[in-house]
Design a protein around this motif. Structure first.
Motif, PDB file in Angstrom:
ATOM      1  N   GLY A  74      48.014  41.361  42.264  1.00  0.00           N
ATOM      2  CA  GLY A  74      47.139  40.306  41.802  1.00  0.00           C
ATOM      3  C   GLY A  74      46.849  39.226  42.822  1.00  0.00           C
ATOM      4  O   GLY A  74      46.075  38.313  42.548  1.00  0.00           O
ATOM      5  N   ARG A  75      47.442  39.312  44.013  1.00  0.00           N
ATOM      6  CA  ARG A  75      47.242  38.224  44.979  1.00  0.00           C
ATOM      7  C   ARG A  75      46.833  38.726  46.360  1.00  0.00           C
ATOM      8  O   ARG A  75      46.858  37.992  47.339  1.00  0.00           O
ATOM      9  CB  ARG A  75      48.519  37.383  45.105  1.00  0.00           C
ATOM     10  N   ASN A  76      46.441  40.000  46.482  1.00  0.00           N
ATOM     11  CA  ASN A  76      46.046  40.540  47.778  1.00  0.00           C
ATOM     12  C   ASN A  76      44.606  40.146  48.123  1.00  0.00           C
ATOM     13  O   ASN A  76      43.942  39.426  47.371  1.00  0.00           O
ATOM     14  CB  ASN A  76      46.217  42.055  47.789  1.00  0.00           C
ATOM     15  N   GLY A  77      44.107  40.655  49.245  1.00  0.00           N
ATOM     16  CA  GLY A  77      42.766  40.295  49.686  1.00  0.00           C
ATOM     17  C   GLY A  77      41.643  40.983  48.953  1.00  0.00           C
ATOM     18  O   GLY A  77      40.479  40.611  49.120  1.00  0.00           O
ATOM     19  N   GLY A  78      41.939  42.007  48.170  1.00  0.00           N
ATOM     20  CA  GLY A  78      40.901  42.714  47.441  1.00  0.00           C
ATOM     21  C   GLY A  78      40.131  43.716  48.280  1.00  0.00           C
ATOM     22  O   GLY A  78      39.002  44.072  47.949  1.00  0.00           O
ATOM     23  N   PHE A  79      40.734  44.207  49.382  1.00  0.00           N
ATOM     24  CA  PHE A  79      40.143  45.261  50.196  1.00  0.00           C
ATOM     25  C   PHE A  79      40.600  46.606  49.630  1.00  0.00           C
ATOM     26  O   PHE A  79      41.780  46.960  49.723  1.00  0.00           O
ATOM     27  CB  PHE A  79      40.614  45.161  51.651  1.00  0.00           C
TER      28      PHE A  79
ATOM     29  N   ARG B 127      32.990  31.944  48.044  1.00  0.00           N
ATOM     30  CA  ARG B 127      34.152  31.406  48.749  1.00  0.00           C
ATOM     31  C   ARG B 127      34.509  32.384  49.863  1.00  0.00           C
ATOM     32  O   ARG B 127      34.096  33.549  49.841  1.00  0.00           O
ATOM     33  CB  ARG B 127      35.355  31.269  47.809  1.00  0.00           C
ATOM     34  N   ILE B 128      35.315  31.914  50.820  1.00  0.00           N
ATOM     35  CA  ILE B 128      35.856  32.810  51.838  1.00  0.00           C
ATOM     36  C   ILE B 128      37.365  32.867  51.684  1.00  0.00           C
ATOM     37  O   ILE B 128      38.044  31.837  51.675  1.00  0.00           O
ATOM     38  CB  ILE B 128      35.499  32.347  53.271  1.00  0.00           C
ATOM     39  N   LEU B 129      37.886  34.079  51.543  1.00  0.00           N
ATOM     40  CA  LEU B 129      39.331  34.298  51.625  1.00  0.00           C
ATOM     41  C   LEU B 129      39.661  34.548  53.094  1.00  0.00           C
ATOM     42  O   LEU B 129      38.991  35.343  53.766  1.00  0.00           O
ATOM     43  CB  LEU B 129      39.747  35.490  50.778  1.00  0.00           C
ATOM     44  N   TRP B 130      40.710  33.896  53.571  1.00  0.00           N
ATOM     45  CA  TRP B 130      41.131  34.020  54.965  1.00  0.00           C
ATOM     46  C   TRP B 130      42.648  34.210  54.968  1.00  0.00           C
ATOM     47  O   TRP B 130      43.383  33.317  54.565  1.00  0.00           O
ATOM     48  CB  TRP B 130      40.734  32.752  55.738  1.00  0.00           C
ATOM     49  N   GLY B 131      43.112  35.378  55.392  1.00  0.00           N
ATOM     50  CA  GLY B 131      44.549  35.641  55.317  1.00  0.00           C
ATOM     51  C   GLY B 131      45.061  36.431  56.501  1.00  0.00           C
ATOM     52  O   GLY B 131      44.308  36.848  57.387  1.00  0.00           O
TER      53      GLY B 131
ATOM     54  N   HIS C   6      43.791  38.897  61.335  1.00  0.00           N
ATOM     55  CA  HIS C   6      43.323  38.197  60.141  1.00  0.00           C
ATOM     56  C   HIS C   6      42.456  39.156  59.337  1.00  0.00           C
ATOM     57  O   HIS C   6      41.783  40.015  59.885  1.00  0.00           O
ATOM     58  CB  HIS C   6      42.483  36.976  60.510  1.00  0.00           C
ATOM     59  N   TYR C   7      42.430  38.972  58.024  1.00  0.00           N
ATOM     60  CA  TYR C   7      41.469  39.652  57.163  1.00  0.00           C
ATOM     61  C   TYR C   7      40.714  38.578  56.390  1.00  0.00           C
ATOM     62  O   TYR C   7      41.279  37.552  56.009  1.00  0.00           O
ATOM     63  CB  TYR C   7      42.151  40.651  56.220  1.00  0.00           C
ATOM     64  N   PHE C   8      39.400  38.799  56.179  1.00  0.00           N
ATOM     65  CA  PHE C   8      38.605  37.783  55.509  1.00  0.00           C
ATOM     66  C   PHE C   8      37.416  38.433  54.820  1.00  0.00           C
ATOM     67  O   PHE C   8      36.910  39.458  55.251  1.00  0.00           O
ATOM     68  CB  PHE C   8      38.187  36.661  56.457  1.00  0.00           C
ATOM     69  N   ARG C   9      37.004  37.791  53.724  1.00  0.00           N
ATOM     70  CA  ARG C   9      35.919  38.339  52.913  1.00  0.00           C
ATOM     71  C   ARG C   9      35.340  37.255  52.025  1.00  0.00           C
ATOM     72  O   ARG C   9      35.931  36.181  51.859  1.00  0.00           O
ATOM     73  CB  ARG C   9      36.398  39.522  52.069  1.00  0.00           C
ATOM     74  N   LEU C  10      34.164  37.556  51.450  1.00  0.00           N
ATOM     75  CA  LEU C  10      33.501  36.664  50.504  1.00  0.00           C
ATOM     76  C   LEU C  10      33.883  37.034  49.083  1.00  0.00           C
ATOM     77  O   LEU C  10      34.096  38.216  48.772  1.00  0.00           O
ATOM     78  CB  LEU C  10      31.979  36.771  50.648  1.00  0.00           C
ATOM     79  N   THR C  11      33.918  36.034  48.221  1.00  0.00           N
ATOM     80  CA  THR C  11      34.098  36.277  46.793  1.00  0.00           C
ATOM     81  C   THR C  11      32.737  36.269  46.105  1.00  0.00           C
ATOM     82  O   THR C  11      31.707  35.961  46.715  1.00  0.00           O
ATOM     83  CB  THR C  11      34.990  35.195  46.158  1.00  0.00           C
ATOM     84  N   ALA C  12      32.749  36.568  44.819  1.00  0.00           N
ATOM     85  CA  ALA C  12      31.494  36.598  44.058  1.00  0.00           C
ATOM     86  C   ALA C  12      30.813  35.237  44.023  1.00  0.00           C
ATOM     87  O   ALA C  12      29.583  35.148  43.947  1.00  0.00           O
ATOM     88  CB  ALA C  12      31.765  37.100  42.638  1.00  0.00           C
TER      89      ALA C  12
ATOM     90  N   LEU D  59      36.049  41.861  56.529  1.00  0.00           N
ATOM     91  CA  LEU D  59      36.253  41.807  57.971  1.00  0.00           C
ATOM     92  C   LEU D  59      37.736  41.731  58.299  1.00  0.00           C
ATOM     93  O   LEU D  59      38.527  41.153  57.540  1.00  0.00           O
ATOM     94  CB  LEU D  59      35.539  40.596  58.601  1.00  0.00           C
ATOM     95  N   GLY D  60      38.087  42.299  59.429  1.00  0.00           N
ATOM     96  CA  GLY D  60      39.433  42.159  59.970  1.00  0.00           C
ATOM     97  C   GLY D  60      39.335  42.173  61.479  1.00  0.00           C
ATOM     98  O   GLY D  60      38.506  42.899  62.045  1.00  0.00           O
TER      99      GLY D  60
END
Length: 472
Positions: free
Chosen positions: A82-87, A312-316, A303-309, A295-296
């Motif tokens: 429930g808390r990963n990057g969603g890739f 927002r940008i997730l950056w981890g 880093h891995y990063f992506r857009l949400t619906a 993206l990674g």
């Protein structure tokens, strides 16, 4: 990082809540009641993350008459699921490079099975009406240093030579910046179909609802404390009851396996992420990103990063923290020094977004193994199956792992169980203090390689030859 820059960037964290963004949702379902008393079933599934949920769902889809019980120690999807990057990647091997290095003779079959598995996830999401913001946008592996750009070009040439480049596009500096505008990007490899983006918690919650609709009895706040033979089957003890089952599937991953001999094969690693506030139309225009790929970057400490619906940008990523003794503790989930580091890296990548605030900052444990990808096995004369070791790439691969566990429990020889990846296990981690020392040396060496043009020192070259590693 200069003190003034540190101050400027850390101001972006002043309102960040130390909870996973995905789980901080008013639509979060209420947990199912805990088990009290005794239960019997054909199949007991232990763990309410992706591994367990896919196993329970597929078991019912294979045979609706199978009586399935699932027990979860807290709430379905509360941990890594429930808390990963969603890739949600098609790769079953923690990326094509890792798969090709370890199973070159099987890589075409592994890629085929992975593609079919991702298709099956997409179909299941549609069939069960799971609103998890599924987007098949692909992923770009970006180079942020000239040497990484050269490595991407060489890797793409190798993929073409081996017939593995279908659906993959090499992007030069202008092309990758046309996709996503960052002054740090030097090149990219775009896997157009092999990765989907999704809302990880909503996937877990949707899978739980689908399981319940098909008749799976789900008990939350019900940890399985022990697992022992009982007659022709197995019995699991829980705080307020017990479950007797003909067969058991273990999907506990980072948490201590109920089969003790499996535990040395994994260690917990803490991974951290930030989530921005929703971007304005002007901010979105400044970065492009119209195709919404994940993206990674290509560094060892990536880093891995992506857009949400909602833009927002997730950056981890970057820091992968292993604590001495392999401890999993709630206090490790929050790490301000990593959040500050990640914030600085974010604004280096996207200087045009300076002034954006982060609303959520969180972390948690995932399990890693020495070959980075899942391993499988059975115990108690084939009455118990397990899968573990996904190393941060389990959003998609856990569905494949569920199929493997069900094949093993049925005693069936399938194209999955015949794979060397399934038949053989990784090298276990040594006991402490050797595990912590080796991991610390590996992390230091990886950071040094990133700072010196990718050159790997003697320690890393030796680890490479032995097929060993540490990753998140």
């Amino acid at each position: 990082m200069a003190p003034s820059a540190m101050t400027r960037w850390t101001k972006s964290l002043c309102e960040a809540q130390p909870v996973p963004y995905w789980l901080d949702d008013p639509g979060r379902p209420r947990p199912e009641p805990a088990l009290t008393g005794a239960e019997t079933c054909d199949l007991l599934v232990v763990g309410g993350g992706y591994s367990g949920l896919w196993t329970a769902l597929i078991a019912k889809e294979r045979d609706p008459d199978t009586d399935v019980v699932l027990v979860e120690g807290r709430e379905a999807g509360w941990a890594a699921s429930g808390r990963n990057g969603g890739f949600c990647a098609a790769s079953l091997t923690h990326g094509l490079a890792n798969g090709l290095a370890r199973w070159p003779e099987e890589i075409h079959k592994l890629e085929e099975l992975g593609a079919r598995n991702l298709d099956a996830i997409e179909e299941a999401v549609a069939r069960h009406g799971i609103d998890c913001e599924f987007e098949r946008t692909g992923e770009i592996d970006v180079a942020t240093e000239p040497y990484q750009a050269r490595e991407l070009e060489e890797w793409y040439a190798e993929l073409k030579d081996k017939g593995l480049a279908e659906g993959i596009e090499l992007l030069d500096r202008d092309a990758v910046r046309e996709q996503v505008a960052s002054p740090t990007f030097e090149a990219g490899l775009w896997d157009r179909r092999g990765v989907a983006m999704l809302h990880p918690a909503k996937l877990a919650w949707g899978l739980k609802r689908a399981c319940i609709r098909l008749g799976v009895r789900v008990y939350e706040h019900t940890p399985a404390l022990t697992l022992k033979p009982y007659g022709a089957g197995m019995a699991a003890r829980t705080p307020y009851g017990r479950v007797r089952a003909r067969r058991v599937a273990l999907g506990t991953n980072v948490f201590p396996n109920l089969i003790r001999r499996v535990r040395p094969y994994t260690v917990p690693v803490y991974d951290y992420a930030l989530m921005t506030e929703p971007l304005t139309d002007g901010q979105m225009a400044s970065i492009g990103w119209h195709n919404r790929q994940g993206l990674g970057d290509s560094a060892n400490q990536f880093h891995y990063f992506r857009l949400t619906a909602d833009h927002r940008i997730l950056w981890g990523g970057y820091d992968a923290v292993h604590h001495y003794g392999g401890r999993v503790r709630a206090e490790y989930d929050d790490r301000p020094e990593t959040y500050a580091k990640l914030a600085g890296h974010f604004f280096t990548c996207f200087p045009q977004l300076e002034g954006v605030r982060f609303t959520h900052a969180w972390g948690g444990a995932i399990d890693t193994c020495s070959r980075f990808s899942a391993f499988f096995g059975t115990a108690h004369q084939g009455k118990v199956a397990y899968a573990a070791g996904y190393t941060g790439l389990g959003v998609g691969a856990t569905r494949f792992g569920a199929e493997v566990m069900l094949d093993l429990l049925a005693g069936e020889r399938t194209e999955r169980t015949e794979l060397e990846m399934v038949r053989k296990k990784p090298v276990p981690f040594p006991p402490e203090p050797f595990a912590w020392t080796g991991i610390a040396l590996t992390k230091w060496s990886l950071a040094r390689a990133d700072a010196h043009g990718g050159r790997r020192n003697l320690w890393l070259r030796t680890m490479d030859r032995l097929g060993l590693g540490f990753d998140s």
